[in-house]
Scaffold this motif. Structure first.
Motif, PDB file in Angstrom:
ATOM      1  N   ARG A 183       0.465   0.612  -5.795  1.00  0.00           N
ATOM      2  CA  ARG A 183       0.274   0.418  -4.350  1.00  0.00           C
ATOM      3  C   ARG A 183      -0.501   1.593  -3.738  1.00  0.00           C
ATOM      4  NH1 ARG A 183       2.071  -3.278  -1.628  1.00  0.00           N
ATOM      5  NH2 ARG A 183       3.972  -3.667  -2.807  1.00  0.00           N
ATOM      6  N   LYS A 191      -4.224   1.725  -2.034  1.00  0.00           N
ATOM      7  CA  LYS A 191      -4.424   2.257  -0.675  1.00  0.00           C
ATOM      8  C   LYS A 191      -5.543   3.285  -0.650  1.00  0.00           C
ATOM      9  CE  LYS A 191       0.118   1.456   1.313  1.00  0.00           C
ATOM     10  NZ  LYS A 191       1.372   2.016   1.790  1.00  0.00           N
ATOM     11  N   LYS A 234      -3.706  -3.655  -1.455  1.00  0.00           N
ATOM     12  CA  LYS A 234      -2.690  -2.664  -1.106  1.00  0.00           C
ATOM     13  C   LYS A 234      -1.524  -3.295  -0.356  1.00  0.00           C
ATOM     14  CE  LYS A 234      -5.026  -1.388   3.155  1.00  0.00           C
ATOM     15  NZ  LYS A 234      -5.726  -0.357   3.876  1.00  0.00           N
ATOM     16  N   ASN A 235      -1.735  -4.472   0.239  1.00  0.00           N
ATOM     17  CA  ASN A 235      -0.682  -5.151   0.997  1.00  0.00           C
ATOM     18  C   ASN A 235       0.029  -6.239   0.211  1.00  0.00           C
ATOM     19  OD1 ASN A 235      -1.277  -3.606   3.351  1.00  0.00           O
ATOM     20  ND2 ASN A 235      -3.028  -4.925   3.716  1.00  0.00           N
ATOM     21  N   SER A 236      -0.288  -6.374  -1.071  1.00  0.00           N
ATOM     22  CA  SER A 236       0.361  -7.404  -1.879  1.00  0.00           C
ATOM     23  C   SER A 236       1.858  -7.119  -1.999  1.00  0.00           C
ATOM     24  CB  SER A 236      -0.242  -7.448  -3.284  1.00  0.00           C
ATOM     25  OG  SER A 236      -1.574  -7.880  -3.235  1.00  0.00           O
ATOM     26  N   ASP A 239       5.572  -6.798  -3.737  1.00  0.00           N
ATOM     27  CA  ASP A 239       5.970  -6.208  -5.018  1.00  0.00           C
ATOM     28  C   ASP A 239       5.888  -7.205  -6.163  1.00  0.00           C
ATOM     29  OD1 ASP A 239       6.400  -3.843  -3.717  1.00  0.00           O
ATOM     30  OD2 ASP A 239       8.583  -3.831  -3.969  1.00  0.00           O
ATOM     31  N   LEU A 294       2.413  -7.150  -7.557  1.00  0.00           N
ATOM     32  CA  LEU A 294       2.177  -5.919  -8.311  1.00  0.00           C
ATOM     33  C   LEU A 294       2.926  -5.941  -9.642  1.00  0.00           C
ATOM     34  CD1 LEU A 294       2.238  -3.278  -5.451  1.00  0.00           C
ATOM     35  CD2 LEU A 294       0.254  -4.314  -6.556  1.00  0.00           C
TER      36      LEU A 294
END
Length: 155
Positions: A115, A119, A135-137, A139, A142
């Protein structure tokens, strides 16, 4: 169920076939060797697992809560395989060369580093994720891509 444009597994490798990508890497490596870090860049050198020769590539050195990490957004590349085999390497910025040992993170432990990496450098590495992750996905996304994105803790 989410559909992904890429397969994020232990075989995922995105090479620098595109000419502009190779030129960009050379420019970043040259500037970094001169001591001009481009957004946290370093030149990573790792001994080849077969040849024993030192191989170098520019990388983004990520720092999270004082801990340093190397993230491989292109997947299981040659530097990743070499670092797994040797567990040691060198990071260079100008004349300063630091020797380190590396510990690869388990997939479940990669989420905070992934993350933060996105960013910091999504503008540069976002293309390696084909829009599957940002970056806003959440968890869970990810967690899904973690097997295809090696992360090493630098000691």
């Amino acid at each position: 169920m989410t559909e992904y444009k890429q397969t994020y597994d232990s075989k995922r490798v995105i090479t620098a076939n595109e000419g502009s990508m190779r030129v960009f890497n050379r420019i970043v490596a040259r500037l970094t060797k001169l001591g001009l870090s481009v957004m946290g860049s370093r030149v990573l050198s790792v001994q080849g697992r077969k040849s024993g020769e030192w191989r170098s590539t520019p990388v983004n050195l990520l720092t999270v809560d004082g801990q340093q990490y190397l993230v491989a957004p292109r997947g299981h590349t040659q530097w990743v395989k070499n670092l797994r085999a040797s567990k040691t390497g060198r990071l260079q910025l100008g004349r300063k060369v630091e020797t380190f040992t590396a510990e690869e993170l388990a997939d479940a432990d990669k989420i905070p580093a992934l993350r933060m990496y996105l960013k910091e450098w999504a503008w540069e590495v976002g293309t390696f994720f084909s829009g599957d992750v940002t970056k806003n996905s959440p968890d869970e996304v990810l967690r899904h891509v973690a097997p295809g994105v090696p992360v090493f803790k630098i000691n």
